[in-house]
Scaffold this motif. Structure first.
Motif, PDB file in Angstrom:
ATOM      1  N   ASP B 156       0.836  -1.202   0.000  1.00 37.99           N
ATOM      2  CA  ASP B 156       0.000   0.000   0.000  1.00 37.99           C
ATOM      3  C   ASP B 156       0.879   1.265   0.000  1.00 37.99           C
ATOM      4  O   ASP B 156       1.685   1.463   0.896  1.00 37.99           O
ATOM      5  CB  ASP B 156      -0.892  -0.032   1.254  1.00 37.99           C
ATOM      6  CG  ASP B 156      -1.858   1.132   1.308  1.00 37.99           C
ATOM      7  OD1 ASP B 156      -1.757   2.023   0.432  1.00 37.99           O
ATOM      8  OD2 ASP B 156      -2.704   1.149   2.209  1.00 37.99           O
ATOM      9  N   HIS B 157       0.702   2.105  -1.040  1.00 38.69           N
ATOM     10  CA  HIS B 157       1.632   3.240  -1.172  1.00 38.69           C
ATOM     11  C   HIS B 157       1.444   4.254  -0.050  1.00 38.69           C
ATOM     12  O   HIS B 157       2.352   5.000   0.274  1.00 38.69           O
ATOM     13  CB  HIS B 157       1.499   3.895  -2.547  1.00 38.69           C
ATOM     14  CG  HIS B 157       0.234   4.643  -2.741  1.00 38.69           C
ATOM     15  ND1 HIS B 157       0.168   6.000  -2.624  1.00 38.69           N
ATOM     16  CD2 HIS B 157      -1.014   4.222  -2.999  1.00 38.69           C
ATOM     17  CE1 HIS B 157      -1.083   6.385  -2.825  1.00 38.69           C
ATOM     18  NE2 HIS B 157      -1.808   5.324  -3.050  1.00 38.69           N
ATOM     19  N   GLU B 158       0.276   4.258   0.584  1.00 32.36           N
ATOM     20  CA  GLU B 158       0.087   5.200   1.702  1.00 32.36           C
ATOM     21  C   GLU B 158       0.907   4.764   2.922  1.00 32.36           C
ATOM     22  O   GLU B 158       1.376   5.605   3.683  1.00 32.36           O
ATOM     23  CB  GLU B 158      -1.396   5.327   2.061  1.00 32.36           C
ATOM     24  CG  GLU B 158      -2.183   6.061   0.981  1.00 32.36           C
ATOM     25  CD  GLU B 158      -3.219   7.023   1.541  1.00 32.36           C
ATOM     26  OE1 GLU B 158      -3.870   6.663   2.528  1.00 32.36           O
ATOM     27  OE2 GLU B 158      -3.362   8.124   0.984  1.00 32.36           O
ATOM     28  N   VAL B 159       1.067   3.449   3.097  1.00 36.95           N
ATOM     29  CA  VAL B 159       1.924   2.955   4.192  1.00 36.95           C
ATOM     30  C   VAL B 159       3.364   3.394   3.918  1.00 36.95           C
ATOM     31  O   VAL B 159       4.054   3.918   4.793  1.00 36.95           O
ATOM     32  CB  VAL B 159       1.828   1.414   4.317  1.00 36.95           C
ATOM     33  CG1 VAL B 159       2.809   0.903   5.356  1.00 36.95           C
ATOM     34  CG2 VAL B 159       0.419   0.981   4.678  1.00 36.95           C
ATOM     35  N   ALA B 162       3.675   7.134   4.428  1.00 34.38           N
ATOM     36  CA  ALA B 162       3.609   7.526   5.834  1.00 34.38           C
ATOM     37  C   ALA B 162       4.902   7.189   6.558  1.00 34.38           C
ATOM     38  O   ALA B 162       5.421   7.999   7.326  1.00 34.38           O
ATOM     39  CB  ALA B 162       2.433   6.839   6.516  1.00 34.38           C
ATOM     40  N   ALA B 177       8.297  -1.118   6.904  1.00 34.07           N
ATOM     41  CA  ALA B 177       7.028  -1.028   6.172  1.00 34.07           C
ATOM     42  C   ALA B 177       6.891  -2.160   5.164  1.00 34.07           C
ATOM     43  O   ALA B 177       5.918  -2.906   5.187  1.00 34.07           O
ATOM     44  CB  ALA B 177       6.926   0.321   5.469  1.00 34.07           C
ATOM     45  N   PRO B 180       7.269  -6.158   6.722  1.00 31.08           N
ATOM     46  CA  PRO B 180       6.103  -6.646   7.478  1.00 31.08           C
ATOM     47  C   PRO B 180       4.821  -6.662   6.652  1.00 31.08           C
ATOM     48  O   PRO B 180       3.999  -7.560   6.819  1.00 31.08           O
ATOM     49  CB  PRO B 180       5.981  -5.662   8.653  1.00 31.08           C
ATOM     50  CG  PRO B 180       6.845  -4.515   8.330  1.00 31.08           C
ATOM     51  CD  PRO B 180       7.885  -4.994   7.393  1.00 31.08           C
ATOM     52  N   GLU B 181       4.665  -5.701   5.745  1.00 33.16           N
ATOM     53  CA  GLU B 181       3.437  -5.673   4.947  1.00 33.16           C
ATOM     54  C   GLU B 181       3.396  -6.828   3.946  1.00 33.16           C
ATOM     55  O   GLU B 181       2.324  -7.238   3.527  1.00 33.16           O
ATOM     56  CB  GLU B 181       3.308  -4.338   4.201  1.00 33.16           C
ATOM     57  CG  GLU B 181       2.825  -3.189   5.056  1.00 33.16           C
ATOM     58  CD  GLU B 181       1.332  -3.238   5.350  1.00 33.16           C
ATOM     59  OE1 GLU B 181       0.531  -3.149   4.416  1.00 33.16           O
ATOM     60  OE2 GLU B 181       0.969  -3.369   6.532  1.00 33.16           O
ATOM     61  N   ALA B 183       5.003  -9.817   4.530  1.00 31.84           N
ATOM     62  CA  ALA B 183       5.510 -11.007   5.231  1.00 31.84           C
ATOM     63  C   ALA B 183       4.795 -12.288   4.805  1.00 31.84           C
ATOM     64  O   ALA B 183       5.430 -13.319   4.585  1.00 31.84           O
ATOM     65  CB  ALA B 183       5.392 -10.816   6.734  1.00 31.84           C
ATOM     66  N   VAL B 255      -0.211 -15.910   9.099  1.00 28.87           N
ATOM     67  CA  VAL B 255      -1.368 -15.408   9.834  1.00 28.87           C
ATOM     68  C   VAL B 255      -2.262 -14.661   8.861  1.00 28.87           C
ATOM     69  O   VAL B 255      -1.798 -13.865   8.067  1.00 28.87           O
ATOM     70  CB  VAL B 255      -0.924 -14.423  10.935  1.00 28.87           C
ATOM     71  CG1 VAL B 255      -2.019 -14.241  11.969  1.00 28.87           C
ATOM     72  CG2 VAL B 255       0.355 -14.898  11.568  1.00 28.87           C
ATOM     73  N   ALA B 256      -3.549 -14.925   8.968  1.00 26.30           N
ATOM     74  CA  ALA B 256      -4.474 -14.191   8.110  1.00 26.30           C
ATOM     75  C   ALA B 256      -4.591 -12.757   8.612  1.00 26.30           C
ATOM     76  O   ALA B 256      -4.889 -12.517   9.777  1.00 26.30           O
ATOM     77  CB  ALA B 256      -5.827 -14.857   8.142  1.00 26.30           C
ATOM     78  N   VAL B 257      -4.295 -11.807   7.741  1.00 30.34           N
ATOM     79  CA  VAL B 257      -4.431 -10.389   8.103  1.00 30.34           C
ATOM     80  C   VAL B 257      -5.668  -9.842   7.408  1.00 30.34           C
ATOM     81  O   VAL B 257      -5.741  -9.855   6.187  1.00 30.34           O
ATOM     82  CB  VAL B 257      -3.195  -9.581   7.666  1.00 30.34           C
ATOM     83  CG1 VAL B 257      -3.342  -8.130   8.056  1.00 30.34           C
ATOM     84  CG2 VAL B 257      -1.944 -10.161   8.289  1.00 30.34           C
ATOM     85  N   PRO B 258      -6.649  -9.370   8.170  1.00 31.28           N
ATOM     86  CA  PRO B 258      -7.839  -8.816   7.529  1.00 31.28           C
ATOM     87  C   PRO B 258      -7.481  -7.623   6.654  1.00 31.28           C
ATOM     88  O   PRO B 258      -6.539  -6.890   6.947  1.00 31.28           O
ATOM     89  CB  PRO B 258      -8.703  -8.355   8.712  1.00 31.28           C
ATOM     90  CG  PRO B 258      -8.137  -9.020   9.905  1.00 31.28           C
ATOM     91  CD  PRO B 258      -6.704  -9.284   9.624  1.00 31.28           C
ATOM     92  N   LYS B 259      -8.214  -7.453   5.572  1.00 33.56           N
ATOM     93  CA  LYS B 259      -7.893  -6.406   4.595  1.00 33.56           C
ATOM     94  C   LYS B 259      -8.057  -5.007   5.164  1.00 33.56           C
ATOM     95  O   LYS B 259      -7.247  -4.135   4.908  1.00 33.56           O
ATOM     96  CB  LYS B 259      -8.791  -6.560   3.353  1.00 33.56           C
ATOM     97  CG  LYS B 259      -8.166  -7.449   2.303  1.00 33.56           C
ATOM     98  CD  LYS B 259      -7.178  -6.677   1.429  1.00 33.56           C
ATOM     99  CE  LYS B 259      -6.454  -7.609   0.478  1.00 33.56           C
ATOM    100  NZ  LYS B 259      -5.019  -7.373   0.471  1.00 33.56           N
ATOM    101  N   SER B 260      -9.147  -4.777   5.899  1.00 31.41           N
ATOM    102  CA  SER B 260      -9.444  -3.386   6.309  1.00 31.41           C
ATOM    103  C   SER B 260      -8.592  -2.950   7.492  1.00 31.41           C
ATOM    104  O   SER B 260      -8.138  -3.772   8.254  1.00 31.41           O
ATOM    105  CB  SER B 260     -10.896  -3.250   6.674  1.00 31.41           C
ATOM    106  OG  SER B 260     -11.170  -4.001   7.832  1.00 31.41           O
TER     107      SER B 260
END
Lengths: 257, 260
Positions: B156-159, B162, B177, B180-181, B183, B255-260
């Motif tokens: 995500d380019h906003e991550v 930021a 950033a 971990p994003e 992973a 680990v499942a990471v929820p999208k929102s």
């Protein structure tokens, strides 16, 4: 609940806390920007930001408000014009912090990790890569997270937090930079009214502590309640820059249509 | 407008079918007599495969173990090399010119199949598992690095914006950033690659680069089909076991990471 002082708009004497209020924090002169020759997103913007003010930029989608924020946050480089940041403020270490619309938190890291990221700019590369932050930095993070009511949730991963909590983590990360100015894009537009009120109340407390905030929004109600100063943008230009009380809300709504 | 689009699809599908028939005809695969004689030969061959010779298991076992070691070390080594290369090939972090040079290099590595890398390393290191391991590692680098830089670009380019706005440098941005994003992609692709490498390392022995392949080819050339069947069955069992283990491990680690 967040532990903050009751909501109040700072008056002139309250703003005179730093002794630097006669100086602007930041001055942008003649800023121009365009995305890949698709017309101009920002056209010749002049802007001064004063310490301890909450300034809101109101405008429709595509009016250039996010682009202006990114220019001021040094994320985009202006095609023309310049941005001066004045040092000498109490917290000038890294003066400008930026919070994007989606907050830009790293979702599978914890509240504490995301907060500590705010200190990356002044923490040695190899120490931070190994995950070791200096004691003072950790102390700052603890103080900020405690102030924002997040210390108990420091080990929670971001995707387990609520919208309001994520917003506060983003503020915590911004505060770790020890900023004089926080730029926040569409800051509370995705929150329910009660949580939005909590977050904005906190923002006001920050402003009383001498930090300036520049927040973009398309919510007219928000502006009349929380802004010291209102900037209205249309098609890349600033068409209004004054106190929000000097323009009738109906006219604001008309401009937003 | 809709009519035209539909007819375009029909023409496309028709063309694919016609081309297939033409090429299959050229290859004699539409000839019934050919199929019948092939079937006959297959039946005879199948008869020669039985019964399996279980007494060769003590010979085949260590070779299979070597195959597992080749793919394990090859995948690990490939992974270790692929992360820094993917780091350099990410345009979010480096100038396009640098990123594209690395991508071009990786594309070059990928064009050469792992078995050919095996041949190259047999020339350099002599026969044995070391050549196989390096061959697998090289192929792994080509693939993993591509999958990784694509995952890094997709963060995500906003991550990225930021975290970059905190004044951090490239390495810090990568560590805090981008890694971990992405992973989950990183981990699940290692498992995928390991499963894939187990299969490719079974044939590494064909070129003398170690493992079970040496025996598979040997039995085939010496017409010892009963031995061949035994070795194949053992290989199948091991591959299936590793696939299953890897699947379990993957769902445990990722680990499942929820999208929102």
């Amino acid at each position: 609940m967040i532990n903050v002082n009751p909501l109040s708009i700072p008056n002139e004497t309250q703003r005179n806390h730093s002794g630097y209020e006669h100086l602007p924090l930041l001055r942008a002169s003649g800023l121009w920007f365009n995305y890949d020759h698709q017309g101009h997103a920002v056209e010749g913007v002049h802007l001064e930001i004063k310490p301890g003010w909450v300034t809101m930029i109101l405008g429709r989608s595509g009016s250039g408000k996010t682009t202006l924020l990114k220019l001021l946050g040094n994320i985009l480089k202006p095609v023309r014009g310049e941005i001066q940041i004045f040092k000498g403020m109490p917290n000038e270490k890294i003066p400008v912090a930026y919070i994007p619309q989606s907050l830009g938190l790293v979702r599978n890291m914890t509240t504490l990790d995301n907060t500590l990221m705010g200190a990356l700019g002044y923490t040695g590369t190899f120490r931070s890569l190994a995950g070791f932050f200096p004691k003072e930095v950790k102390g700052d993070a603890q103080r900020i997270l405690t102030d924002l009511g997040l210390w108990d949730k420091r080990q929670r991963k971001i995707f387990h937090l609520s919208g309001g909590e994520r917003q506060r983590v983003a503020i915590a990360r911004a505060l770790m930079r020890k900023p004089s100015l926080i730029l926040a894009d569409e800051f509370v537009s995705q929150l329910d009214p009660v949580t939005a009120l909590e977050v904005l109340t906190m923002v006001r407390t920050l402003a009383r502590g001498g930090i300036s905030l520049l927040i973009t929004t398309h919510d007219v109600g928000l502006v009349t309640k929380y802004a010291d100063r209102l900037i209205i943008m249309m098609e890349g230009r600033i068409i209004y820059d004054d106190a929000p009380t000097n323009i009738p809300p109906e006219e604001m709504l008309e401009l937003m249509r | 407008m809709k009519m035209r689009k539909l007819s375009f699809e029909v023409v496309g599908l028709g063309l694919v079918i016609v081309l297939n028939f033409v090429f299959l005809f050229e290859m004699n695969l539409l000839d019934c007599a050919q199929w019948l004689s092939a079937l006959k030969r297959m039946v005879i061959f199948a008869g020669d495969l039985f019964p399996p010779r279980w007494d060769i298991l003590p010979t085949v076992g260590p070779a299979l173990w070597e195959t597992i070691k080749i793919s394990f070390c090859g995948t690990s080594l490939g992974f270790v090399l692929s992360v820094p290369l993917a780091f350099g090939a990410t345009t979010v972090l480096f100038h396009r010119k640098i990123a594209y040079v690395i991508r071009f290099l990786l594309g070059g590595i990928r064009t050469i199949p792992s078995i050919l890398w095996g041949v190259l390393f047999v020339v350099a290191f002599g026969f044995g598992a070391s050549a196989g391991t390096l061959g697998i590692a090289f192929y792994t680098v080509g693939y993993l690095a591509k999958l990784y830089y694509e995952a890094f670009e997709a963060v995500d380019h906003e991550v990225v914006e930021a975290v970059r706005a905190t004044g951090c440098n490239r390495l810090q941005l990568f560590r805090f950033a981008i890694l971990p994003e992405s992973a989950n992609t990183i981990i699940s692709q290692i498992f995928f690659m390991f499963e894939y490498n187990i299969r490719s390392s079974t044939i590494m022995g064909f070129v003398g680069a170690g493992g079970i392949g040496y025996y598979l080819l040997g039995y085939l050339q010496m017409l010892q089909y009963q031995h061949l069947l035994t070795a194949l069955l053992a290989t199948l069992l091991v591959v299936m076991m590793i696939d299953y283990l890897s699947l379990k491990l993957r769902s445990w680690v990722v680990v499942a990471v929820p999208k929102s």
